[in-house]
Scaffold this motif. Sequence first.
Motif, PDB file in Angstrom:
ATOM      1  N   VAL A 230       0.850  -1.183   0.000  1.00 47.25           N
ATOM      2  CA  VAL A 230       0.000   0.000   0.000  1.00 47.25           C
ATOM      3  C   VAL A 230       0.890   1.240   0.000  1.00 47.25           C
ATOM      4  CG1 VAL A 230      -1.828   1.247   1.229  1.00 47.25           C
ATOM      5  CG2 VAL A 230      -1.737  -1.263   1.311  1.00 47.25           C
ATOM      6  N   PRO A 231       0.664   2.183  -0.908  1.00 46.16           N
ATOM      7  CA  PRO A 231       1.511   3.387  -0.948  1.00 46.16           C
ATOM      8  C   PRO A 231       1.173   4.359   0.164  1.00 46.16           C
ATOM      9  CG  PRO A 231      -0.217   3.564  -2.593  1.00 46.16           C
ATOM     10  CD  PRO A 231      -0.355   2.186  -1.988  1.00 46.16           C
ATOM     11  N   GLN A 232       2.190   5.054   0.621  1.00 43.46           N
ATOM     12  CA  GLN A 232       2.000   6.137   1.579  1.00 43.46           C
ATOM     13  C   GLN A 232       2.605   7.394   0.984  1.00 43.46           C
ATOM     14  OE1 GLN A 232       3.781   5.678   5.456  1.00 43.46           O
ATOM     15  NE2 GLN A 232       2.764   7.470   6.288  1.00 43.46           N
ATOM     16  N   PHE A 233       1.750   8.364   0.733  1.00 44.08           N
ATOM     17  CA  PHE A 233       2.179   9.611   0.112  1.00 44.08           C
ATOM     18  C   PHE A 233       2.230  10.733   1.136  1.00 44.08           C
ATOM     19  CE2 PHE A 233       0.536   7.090  -3.360  1.00 44.08           C
ATOM     20  CZ  PHE A 233       1.498   7.285  -4.340  1.00 44.08           C
ATOM     21  N   LEU A 234       2.921  11.795   0.752  1.00 51.02           N
ATOM     22  CA  LEU A 234       3.090  12.937   1.636  1.00 51.02           C
ATOM     23  C   LEU A 234       2.528  14.182   0.963  1.00 51.02           C
ATOM     24  CD1 LEU A 234       6.812  12.319   2.591  1.00 51.02           C
ATOM     25  CD2 LEU A 234       4.774  11.398   3.693  1.00 51.02           C
TER      26      LEU A 234
END
Length: 315
Positions: free
Chosen positions: A170-174
Motif C-alpha cells: 500500500v503506498p503512503q504519500f506525503l
Amino acid sequence: MGFVERLDPDQHHGELFYLEHMARYRWAEAFARGRMVLDVACGTGYGSRLLAEAGARFVASVDVSPEALTAARQRFGHERAAPVRADAVRLPFGDASFDLVVSFETIEHLPEPERLVAEMRRVLRREGLVVVSSPNRAIFGGKNPFHPSEMTVPELRRKLAREFPAVHLVPQFLALGSQVDDRGVPGVCAGEVRGPGPEAAPYVVAVCGEALPDALPSPVLAAGVEMVEKLRLHIASLEGGVAQRDASIARLEAALRAERVRAAAGAAELVRAAGELERALDDIRARERAVAERERRVVQAAPGQPPLEPVPRVR
C-alpha cells in the motif's frame, strides 16, 4: 550514544515526521481490535498505546533501547501494553504467539533484514497478519547512512514473499499530511490526498500473511494543522525578509543614483576647470610670445649689446 532515528511525539508533534508515523499506526488500528499484537521496534511506545486504545487484547512493545522503553512505560503506558527489551531479530516469544505483528520503519535499519522477516513469520499465528513499512529507495536514493537495507518496492516485495504467500503493498504519500491509501487514484478530492501505485510512493506499507483479509482498512489522512500553521508562519517570515531585502535594495539604488549625480556634477566641474586652465595657459603662452618679440626688436636696435636672459616659457 549515537544518533537514533526515533520519533518523540512531544518533540516532533505536528511535523511531517510525526504525521508519517501516526498515519501508519492509525491505519493499522483496524487490524488490532481483539488481537494479540506485537509491535517490533516500538521506540517510545506511542504506537503501541494507539493499538491498545484501538481495542487490541494485548500489545507487546519490543525495542532494544532501554531509554525508549523507559519512555514507553512512563509516558505512553497502557494497561493492555507491556514493554519488552529485545532484539528484533531474536524475539523472546514462542512460535505462533501473535495475531498481528507490526514493525514500521525498521527493516531498512537492519544489515540482515531477512532475519527480521523470518522472526515475524515465526511468532505469527497461521491466520495472523504482518504489517511493515519501509522507505522507497527509488525515491530516496539510499543516501541515508542509517539505512543499510533501504529497498525499492520490487526488492521489498521479494524479501517479504520469501516468508509470506500473500503480500500486498500500500503506498503512503506525503502532502500537508501523511496518508496510507490503497486506491491509487491521483488527485486531491474531499480532503483526501491520493496518488498512484506503490512504486511512486516515498513510503510503502506492506500487509503479509498466509492470506490477505477480504478488505483493507479505509485510507487514513494524518493531517497536520500545526504543520500548516508552521508553514504559514515560515512563509510570512520569508515574505518579511523579502520585504526587508527589497527596502534595502531600494535604499541602495537611491544612494547609487545620488552618487551618480554627484559624480556627474564633479566630472562637469573638472571639465570646466580644465577648460579654464587651458585658456589660462594659452594666455600665458601668448604673453611669452609677445615678450620674446620685444626682446628680438631690442637686440636688433642695439647691436653689440649682450643678449638678455631668455624668459622661461610655460610648456
